[in-house]
Design a protein around this motif. Structure first.
Motif, PDB file in Angstrom:
ATOM      1  N   TYR A 296      14.571  60.278  36.353  1.00 32.22           N
ATOM      2  CA  TYR A 296      15.427  59.142  35.993  1.00 32.22           C
ATOM      3  C   TYR A 296      15.142  57.951  36.896  1.00 32.22           C
ATOM      4  CZ  TYR A 296      18.020  61.019  39.990  1.00 32.22           C
ATOM      5  OH  TYR A 296      18.358  61.506  41.238  1.00 32.22           O
ATOM      6  N   LEU A 297      15.452  56.776  36.352  1.00 36.30           N
ATOM      7  CA  LEU A 297      15.274  55.505  37.084  1.00 36.30           C
ATOM      8  C   LEU A 297      16.612  54.790  37.006  1.00 36.30           C
ATOM      9  CD1 LEU A 297      13.040  53.745  38.393  1.00 36.30           C
ATOM     10  CD2 LEU A 297      12.772  52.627  36.186  1.00 36.30           C
ATOM     11  N   LEU A 298      17.216  54.546  38.163  1.00 37.05           N
ATOM     12  CA  LEU A 298      18.540  53.908  38.161  1.00 37.05           C
ATOM     13  C   LEU A 298      18.367  52.397  37.965  1.00 37.05           C
ATOM     14  CD1 LEU A 298      20.147  55.893  41.116  1.00 37.05           C
ATOM     15  CD2 LEU A 298      20.352  56.304  38.651  1.00 37.05           C
ATOM     16  N   PRO A 299      19.421  51.743  37.471  1.00 39.00           N
ATOM     17  CA  PRO A 299      19.294  50.291  37.226  1.00 39.00           C
ATOM     18  C   PRO A 299      18.824  49.542  38.472  1.00 39.00           C
ATOM     19  CG  PRO A 299      21.439  51.118  36.493  1.00 39.00           C
ATOM     20  CD  PRO A 299      20.728  52.265  37.110  1.00 39.00           C
ATOM     21  N   ASN A 300      19.283  50.001  39.686  1.00 38.37           N
ATOM     22  CA  ASN A 300      18.885  49.199  40.862  1.00 38.37           C
ATOM     23  C   ASN A 300      17.481  49.567  41.333  1.00 38.37           C
ATOM     24  OD1 ASN A 300      19.010  51.705  41.894  1.00 38.37           O
ATOM     25  ND2 ASN A 300      20.859  51.376  43.102  1.00 38.37           N
ATOM     26  N   GLY A 301      16.745  50.358  40.548  1.00 36.90           N
ATOM     27  CA  GLY A 301      15.356  50.625  40.912  1.00 36.90           C
ATOM     28  C   GLY A 301      15.171  51.923  41.669  1.00 36.90           C
TER      29      GLY A 301
ATOM     30  N   LEU B  99      16.469  67.403  52.744  1.00 35.26           N
ATOM     31  CA  LEU B  99      16.452  66.188  53.579  1.00 35.26           C
ATOM     32  C   LEU B  99      17.510  65.210  53.109  1.00 35.26           C
ATOM     33  CD1 LEU B  99      14.800  64.326  55.636  1.00 35.26           C
ATOM     34  CD2 LEU B  99      13.637  63.449  53.602  1.00 35.26           C
ATOM     35  N   ALA B 100      18.226  64.612  54.091  1.00 38.24           N
ATOM     36  CA  ALA B 100      19.072  63.439  53.786  1.00 38.24           C
ATOM     37  C   ALA B 100      18.702  62.424  54.860  1.00 38.24           C
ATOM     38  CB  ALA B 100      20.538  63.800  53.878  1.00 38.24           C
ATOM     39  N   GLU B 101      18.071  61.307  54.451  1.00 35.92           N
ATOM     40  CA  GLU B 101      17.530  60.389  55.466  1.00 35.92           C
ATOM     41  C   GLU B 101      17.930  58.967  55.097  1.00 35.92           C
ATOM     42  OE1 GLU B 101      13.330  58.779  55.329  1.00 35.92           O
ATOM     43  OE2 GLU B 101      13.080  60.379  56.822  1.00 35.92           O
ATOM     44  N   LEU B 102      18.447  58.259  56.109  1.00 33.56           N
ATOM     45  CA  LEU B 102      18.761  56.836  55.941  1.00 33.56           C
ATOM     46  C   LEU B 102      17.965  56.095  57.013  1.00 33.56           C
ATOM     47  CD1 LEU B 102      20.652  55.019  54.245  1.00 33.56           C
ATOM     48  CD2 LEU B 102      22.307  55.148  56.118  1.00 33.56           C
ATOM     49  N   ASN B 103      17.200  55.078  56.597  1.00 34.57           N
ATOM     50  CA  ASN B 103      16.274  54.461  57.548  1.00 34.57           C
ATOM     51  C   ASN B 103      16.435  52.949  57.488  1.00 34.57           C
ATOM     52  OD1 ASN B 103      13.582  53.054  57.989  1.00 34.57           O
ATOM     53  ND2 ASN B 103      13.228  55.071  58.885  1.00 34.57           N
ATOM     54  N   TYR B 104      16.630  52.323  58.659  1.00 31.60           N
ATOM     55  CA  TYR B 104      16.721  50.853  58.731  1.00 31.60           C
ATOM     56  C   TYR B 104      15.561  50.348  59.574  1.00 31.60           C
ATOM     57  CZ  TYR B 104      18.008  46.249  60.433  1.00 31.60           C
ATOM     58  OH  TYR B 104      17.956  44.931  60.755  1.00 31.60           O
TER      59      TYR B 104
ATOM     60  N   LYS C 155       3.091  37.723  53.141  1.00 33.19           N
ATOM     61  CA  LYS C 155       4.015  38.300  52.132  1.00 33.19           C
ATOM     62  C   LYS C 155       3.703  39.805  52.092  1.00 33.19           C
ATOM     63  CE  LYS C 155       5.668  34.447  50.032  1.00 33.19           C
ATOM     64  NZ  LYS C 155       5.691  33.710  51.357  1.00 33.19           N
ATOM     65  N   ALA C 156       4.686  40.620  52.469  1.00 36.03           N
ATOM     66  CA  ALA C 156       4.394  42.064  52.521  1.00 36.03           C
ATOM     67  C   ALA C 156       5.696  42.845  52.388  1.00 36.03           C
ATOM     68  CB  ALA C 156       3.727  42.396  53.853  1.00 36.03           C
ATOM     69  N   PRO C 157       5.609  44.073  51.873  1.00 40.24           N
ATOM     70  CA  PRO C 157       6.811  44.928  51.851  1.00 40.24           C
ATOM     71  C   PRO C 157       7.158  45.342  53.282  1.00 40.24           C
ATOM     72  CG  PRO C 157       4.881  46.122  51.015  1.00 40.24           C
ATOM     73  CD  PRO C 157       4.443  44.707  51.278  1.00 40.24           C
TER      74      PRO C 157
ATOM     75  N   GLN D 269      15.517  62.179  45.359  1.00 39.64           N
ATOM     76  CA  GLN D 269      15.842  60.795  44.951  1.00 39.64           C
ATOM     77  C   GLN D 269      15.586  59.883  46.130  1.00 39.64           C
ATOM     78  OE1 GLN D 269      19.546  59.967  42.894  1.00 39.64           O
ATOM     79  NE2 GLN D 269      19.758  58.000  43.920  1.00 39.64           N
ATOM     80  N   SER D 270      15.046  58.700  45.846  1.00 42.22           N
ATOM     81  CA  SER D 270      14.807  57.765  46.964  1.00 42.22           C
ATOM     82  C   SER D 270      15.043  56.352  46.445  1.00 42.22           C
ATOM     83  CB  SER D 270      13.355  57.901  47.437  1.00 42.22           C
ATOM     84  OG  SER D 270      12.504  57.605  46.335  1.00 42.22           O
ATOM     85  N   GLY D 271      15.287  55.454  47.367  1.00 43.18           N
ATOM     86  CA  GLY D 271      15.518  54.066  46.932  1.00 43.18           C
ATOM     87  C   GLY D 271      15.852  53.200  48.133  1.00 43.18           C
ATOM     88  N   ARG D 272      16.258  52.023  47.859  1.00 44.01           N
ATOM     89  CA  ARG D 272      16.559  51.066  48.930  1.00 44.01           C
ATOM     90  C   ARG D 272      18.007  50.644  48.810  1.00 44.01           C
ATOM     91  NH1 ARG D 272      12.305  50.587  51.547  1.00 44.01           N
ATOM     92  NH2 ARG D 272      13.428  49.508  53.187  1.00 44.01           N
ATOM     93  N   VAL D 273      18.683  50.577  49.970  1.00 45.10           N
ATOM     94  CA  VAL D 273      20.056  50.073  49.986  1.00 45.10           C
ATOM     95  C   VAL D 273      19.972  48.553  50.023  1.00 45.10           C
ATOM     96  CG1 VAL D 273      22.177  50.020  51.312  1.00 45.10           C
ATOM     97  CG2 VAL D 273      20.837  52.149  51.183  1.00 45.10           C
ATOM     98  N   ASN D 274      19.096  48.058  50.895  1.00 46.31           N
ATOM     99  CA  ASN D 274      18.787  46.607  50.853  1.00 46.31           C
ATOM    100  C   ASN D 274      17.352  46.442  51.341  1.00 46.31           C
ATOM    101  OD1 ASN D 274      18.660  46.660  53.710  1.00 46.31           O
ATOM    102  ND2 ASN D 274      20.900  46.562  53.786  1.00 46.31           N
ATOM    103  N   ALA D 275      16.931  45.228  51.562  1.00 46.07           N
ATOM    104  CA  ALA D 275      15.510  45.013  51.875  1.00 46.07           C
ATOM    105  C   ALA D 275      15.087  45.850  53.078  1.00 46.07           C
ATOM    106  CB  ALA D 275      15.256  43.532  52.140  1.00 46.07           C
ATOM    107  N   ASN D 276      15.980  45.979  54.084  1.00 44.73           N
ATOM    108  CA  ASN D 276      15.552  46.669  55.312  1.00 44.73           C
ATOM    109  C   ASN D 276      15.922  48.138  55.323  1.00 44.73           C
ATOM    110  OD1 ASN D 276      16.106  43.664  56.025  1.00 44.73           O
ATOM    111  ND2 ASN D 276      14.658  44.437  57.569  1.00 44.73           N
ATOM    112  N   THR D 277      16.786  48.551  54.408  1.00 43.01           N
ATOM    113  CA  THR D 277      17.335  49.919  54.517  1.00 43.01           C
ATOM    114  C   THR D 277      16.950  50.736  53.306  1.00 43.01           C
ATOM    115  OG1 THR D 277      19.212  48.819  55.523  1.00 43.01           O
ATOM    116  CG2 THR D 277      19.477  51.151  55.054  1.00 43.01           C
TER     117      THR D 277
END
Lengths: 156, 141, 790
Positions: free
Chosen positions: C261-266, C345-350, B21-23, C304-312
């Motif tokens: 700030y902290l957006l609802p989606n984290g 910087l504008a970075e999108l990472n998958y 289990k890992a990020p 600002q940083s965050g996740r679009v989905n688990a991998n992105t």
């Protein structure tokens, strides 16, 4: 009830002794006295009469004598306990002396001395008939109140 | 002097499968690859769970001054624990993997910094993988 | 007028006879037991008194040491009367009202009998758990549990200690959320008003670490007196802001702000910035800073940083400043003055188990003033990366590494200062597929690997005359073979069982010489020699050069692994490379660069033509949970010189004591330099000693310090001394720092200036808030030091 005062009084007890000269009667042994809605149970009751022949004072003593009375048809019973209960019939005033406790509606009184006016339904309580016992906590007056509107039986 | 080829006389790795289990990060992918290369199969139904925490990165400046080439030390720190699913017992609890690597940056070449730091990171990931395997080798499920 | 002070015991204060360890206060608040029992139901009111009377209408009067209890609330007063409606009890003073963890003592009081509301006039209050006390003309407990105090004071100092208190016309304390608010509030220290707020919101317990940030007062030689008063506005659970008015004697007034700030989606982000109108110029502006006088100085930094989905995931950054000297002049704590660039910087990472895809648009504003034309950094507008790796079960693996980037910067390319390999903007396509086979056994590993690096450029030299081709390319194979054996034996160290390994390693790498003289230099530099370079075919980082190599590396390392824990106690390593041919490709990329005269310096020539690398000795020791030590030495036995050495000794005590000792040696020319900026070439052999510590000295005092010494030029590089005093209700941290500013030149020390500064941070406990003061710097200056809060 209001017309309790002119109801007949009947008393049951194990034994009775009369003293006509002093106009007093002493009932002893599981004494039960009734007058209309008022009830008095005690182990000893002394009744003294005024010169008019009416009962002036009923003194009940016991391993906490017990008094009960219905102030109005829709009120709850008023109950009182004390080592000695003095019922001043003419003044319609009751004194509970020593280890006294009075339950009126949802409120209760406990303390060394409680005075209750039957018709005015006024209650006075203090820690003891004389001021000397004030410091001892046990003889303090404890009153529990239930704020109106908070209990279930809504008056209005 | 007593040295023999490793693995000749002692038992092979007792752990054969792990539920990891890992990020998601480059470090955690490297750790997963190392486990697979050590013939540990990663499956959700494995009896042991390996919980890998997130990577705590720390950069410490080694040389003084802010001109020219600056030597920096990158450190990765991961907290992990190994839990037996059957009774929830912890075979390793809140243990730490830590490794460091040096790299040089230069203000004249700011775009170079990312690549240099990523290569130091990959070197650290190799060290962390080796450390993790050594820790797993002594555990009997 | 404020009520008469009460004695400590009347405020439930119990002094310790001997304070337990770690306690800074001389005592604590203790809630006494209730004097009578509660009623059967939460609504029932129980009382005890000397006398009680009770009219038919329900009104009751109690006299003589009356104690009234309703649920958790208890009221004590000489006389209490209950109204007919039975919803309020009115008590004559002096009254004592208690709720769990709260005490109100005052004159007349009113307690509601069918809710938790109560109010006491002209009295004192204590919040036991939060260790807060104060007085007020009117103290009211509202139905929702908050306390409103009119014309009130607030402090966390022990009774009798009036070092500081907050006085406000209307103070509201909400223990549920842990926040207090005050209007027309002023801070008094020793009775003297220090600061005023029309409205201020502050935390009343330590749940929220940043609270009302307390004044940071400082003095630096260049800017003079510097007073910053951060005000923390907690606007909502998921966003808050800090507004900081700041006065600098030699420069003027400025306003700084930070919004998080902290957006609802984290996803989370922050925007910070500052603005100073017409700068007065500081105390000793040297010539090139003259033209900043009278200018507006500002900076802004958004991320600002965050996740679009688990991998992105994504990251956004934009930093800009009015000029390159902004942080040198206005960096509020020492850490900030070290800011050397602001990233855009504008970075999108998958990423998944096979692929790592990345889109990146990136650039920097370099914090140098004045910034020469040739020092301007390139932008990546954009960079597309696709890296993949496939591991076959039979040990084979394939890698696909690819990147296309458009490099751009806005400079006058005809400026002769700009070397021709940095004069062009253009696109670079880099494809580097690789094929390898790795077999790992418990006793050995072997990994042959082949990679093909193809570089293709499409360049635009603008008006610059050059005979270089605008489009150029090359394909360079990179071949390597890594192999090693692993022996081990059982041994004993410090009385515990260890497995000691002996791991000989043999490595061969071959990269042919391919002409790259037409290639630009966008993001590339030649690596300094290191242990990792022994086992790597690459001599450059970045993407614009692939260095020719024909070398054999050999080495052996030995590790001591604890039998029970599997932890490495000691790791030793020694290794060297033998070069079978000279390295002709350097940053110039010209294969014909072979004779001494082709090179700018002897060290470059020696690096390209030496037959053997320095011998690397490395040792890492984890003595126990407290002590760790590392030592690395790069020894050139041919020239009999230690090219580089690094020693580090670290102690992490249990009680928070931290000790670091370090030595770092780097011979002149050890780190290859690109030729365009002579200032950045290390002009001497670096021998730097670094000693730092942080330790609690007593319950209240803690000390930290750092001393860096340059034994080559025999001068102190940096001296830091920090003293922190912790009392029951306040803390103060004084940090003094004296350091050499190298003026952005590494080639000479003659232009270095000595600067110093002193920094003061207050902390009024009970109001939360650890100042942003010198901490972030100190945690960098003294590795292992964490400000455990005041």
């Amino acid at each position: 009830l209001d017309n309790d005062a002119n109801q007949p009084i009947n008393i049951a007890a194990d034994s009775l002794s009369l003293d006509d000269k002093a106009g007093t009667a002493t009932y002893t042994g599981r004494v039960e006295m009734r007058q209309g809605s008022m009830k008095l149970d005690a182990s000893r009751v002394d009744i003294s009469r005024a010169n008019s022949g009416e009962i002036s004072l009923v003194k009940a003593t016991g391993k906490r004598a017990y008094l009960e009375q219905k102030p109005t048809p829709d009120d709850k019973l008023v109950k009182g306990w004390a080592d000695t209960i003095l019922y001043h019939a003419l003044e319609r005033r009751v004194e509970l002396v020593g280890n006294a406790r009075l339950e009126k509606g949802d409120d209760t009184f406990e303390g060394g001395y409680v005075e209750y006016f039957l018709d005015k339904r006024q209650v006075n309580a203090n820690n003891s008939s004389d001021a000397s016992q004030k410091s001892d906590g046990s003889s303090r007056v404890h009153m529990t109140l239930t704020p109106r509107g908070a209990n279930t039986s809504k008056e209005n | 002097c007593g040295f023999q080829l490793r693995g000749q006389n002692d038992a092979p790795m007792a752990i054969t499968q792990l539920d990891v289990k890992a990020p998601i990060s480059e470090t955690h992918s490297a750790l997963r690859d190392a486990l697979k290369r050590a013939d540990i199969s990663l499956s959700d139904s494995a009896p042991l769970t390996l919980n890998l925490g997130k990577v705590n990165e720390n950069v410490q400046q080694v040389t003084f001054g802010d001109a020219g080439s600056i030597k920096r030390e990158l450190t990765y720190n991961i907290v992990y624990s190994i839990q037996r699913k059957s009774d929830g017992a912890y075979l390793a609890n809140q243990q730490v993997l830590e490794a460091s690597s040096n790299y040089y940056t230069n203000d004249d070449n700011l775009l170079n910094t990312d690549d240099v730091r990523e290569r130091a990171g990959r070197q650290i990931n190799r060290d962390l993988s080796r450390q993790l395997l050594e820790r797993l080798r002594v555990i009997t499920p | 007028a404020p009520p008469e002070p009460l004695s400590a015991s009347q405020l439930d204060w119990q002094p310790y006879d001997d304070a337990p360890r770690g306690q800074l206060c001389s005592g604590r608040y203790v809630t006494p037991a209730y004097r009578i029992d509660a009623g059967d139901t939460p609504e029932q009111v129980t009382t005890s008194a000397d006398k009680a009377n009770y009219g038919n209408d329900g009104a009751a009067t109690l006299m003589g040491e009356v104690v009234l209890r309703r649920g958790d609330a208890q009221l004590e007063s000489p006389e209490v009367s209950v109204n007919e409606a039975r919803d309020t009890a009115t008590a004559k003073g002096p009254t004592t009202y208690r709720q769990p963890g709260v005490l109100l003592r005052g004159d007349d009081a009113r307690v509601s009998l069918n809710s938790d509301a109560a109010s006491v006039d002209n009295g004192h209050y204590v919040f036991h758990k939060q260790r807060i006390r104060g007085d007020a003309v009117q103290l009211a407990r509202l139905e929702d549990g908050r306390y409103r105090l009119k014309d009130a004071s607030f402090t966390s100092c022990e009774p009798g200690n009036s070092l500081w208190r907050l006085v406000g016309s209307d103070i509201t304390i909400d223990r549920e959320s842990g926040w207090g608010e005050a209007t027309h509030a002023r801070m008094e220290m020793g009775g003297v008003p220090v600061f005023y707020w029309p409205y201020v919101r502050f935390p009343v317990d330590d749940r929220r670490h940043t609270g009302l940030l307390w004044p940071q007062i400082g003095y630096t030689s260049s800017s003079g007196f510097d007073y910053a008063q951060p005000i923390y506005l907690n606007l909502a659970p998921n966003y808050d802001a800090t507004i900081t008015p700041r006065y600098i004697s030699e420069r003027g007034e400025m306003l700084e702000g930070e919004f998080r700030y902290l957006l609802p989606n984290g996803d989370e982000g922050s925007l910070e910035g500052a603005w100073l109108a017409d700068d007065d110029g500081g105390s000793d502006p040297d010539d090139d800073e003259e033209d900043l006088i009278g200018e507006n100085r500002w900076y802004i930094n958004y991320q600002q940083s965050g996740r679009v989905n688990a991998n992105t995931g994504y990251r956004l950054k934009y930093g800009a400043a009015s000029d390159g000297n902004y942080f040198d002049d206005f960096g509020r704590n020492f850490g900030e003055t070290e800011t050397d660039s602001l990233e855009r910087l504008a970075e999108l990472n998958y990423r998944d188990d096979t692929w790592n895809l990345e889109f990146k648009a990136q650039g920097y504003q370099r914090m140098d003033y004045p910034l020469d034309n040739d020092d301007k950094p390139f932008y990546r507008l954009p960079s597309l990366t696709a890296d993949g790796r496939w591991n076959q079960s039979n040990g084979f693996y394939e890698e696909w590494n690819s990147n296309v980037t458009y490099f751009w910067r806005d400079v006058d390319e005809t400026d002769s200062d700009i070397p021709v390999d940095e004069a062009a903007n253009g696109t670079r396509l880099r494809l580097a597929p690789a094929l390898g086979w790795r077999s790992d056994q418990s006793w050995s590993f072997i990994e042959p690997r082949a990679q093909l690096v193809s570089l293709t450029y499409d360049l635009d030299y603008g008006d610059r005359e050059t005979d270089r081709d605008a489009s150029t390319s090359a394909t360079i194979p990179v071949l390597s073979l890594d192999s090693g054996l692993i022996f081990d034996r059982e041994t004993e160290l410090f009385g515990e069982g260890y497995k000691q390994t002996l791991e000989p390693r043999l490595y061969y790498a071959y990269v042919p010489e391919v002409d790259q003289s037409d290639f630009p230099d966008f993001d590339t530099s030649e690596d300094a020699f290191s242990w990792n370079q022994l086992w790597s075919p690459y001599r450059f980082s970045g993407g614009d050069r692939v260095g020719d190599t024909n070398k054999v590396s050999y080495g052996v390392s030995s590790r001591f692994i604890n039998d029970e824990s599997g932890r490495e106690r000691l790791k030793l390593g020694v290794g060297q490379s033998s070069y079978l041919s000279d390295r002709n490709i350097d940053m110039d990329g010209d294969p014909d660069k072979t004779s001494r005269s082709d090179f700018d310096s002897y060290s470059d020539y020696y690096r390209a033509t030496r037959d053997r690398s320095p011998v690397v000795f490395q040792a890492d020791l984890v003595l126990n949970d407290q002590w760790t030590a590392t030592q690395a030495v790069f020894q050139d036995f041919d020239r009999g010189v230690t090219e580089s050495a690094q020693t580090s000794l670290r102690y992490r005590g249990k009680k928070g004591t931290v000790l670091n000792f370090g030595f770092n040696r780097e011979i002149e020319g050890f780190v290859p330099y690109d030729d365009e900026d002579e200032d950045d070439v290390l002009g001497y052999t670096r021998n730097e000693w670094d000693f730092s510590f942080a330790t609690p000295v007593s319950e209240s005092w803690s000390l930290l310090g750092r001393y860096q010494y340059d034994s080559t030029n025999s001068r102190a590089l940096e001296k830091v001394l920090g003293v922190q005093y912790n009392d029951c209700c306040y803390g103060v941290q004084v940090t003094w720092r004296e350091w050499q500013d190298d003026n952005d030149t590494a080639s000479t020390v003659s232009d270095d200036e000595e600067k110093n500064g002193i920094f003061l941070t207050f902390e009024f406990k009970g109001l939360g808030g650890v100042g942003r003061g010198a901490d972030s710097y100190l945690e960098q200056a003294v590795p292992g030091y964490r400000n455990a809060g005041f």
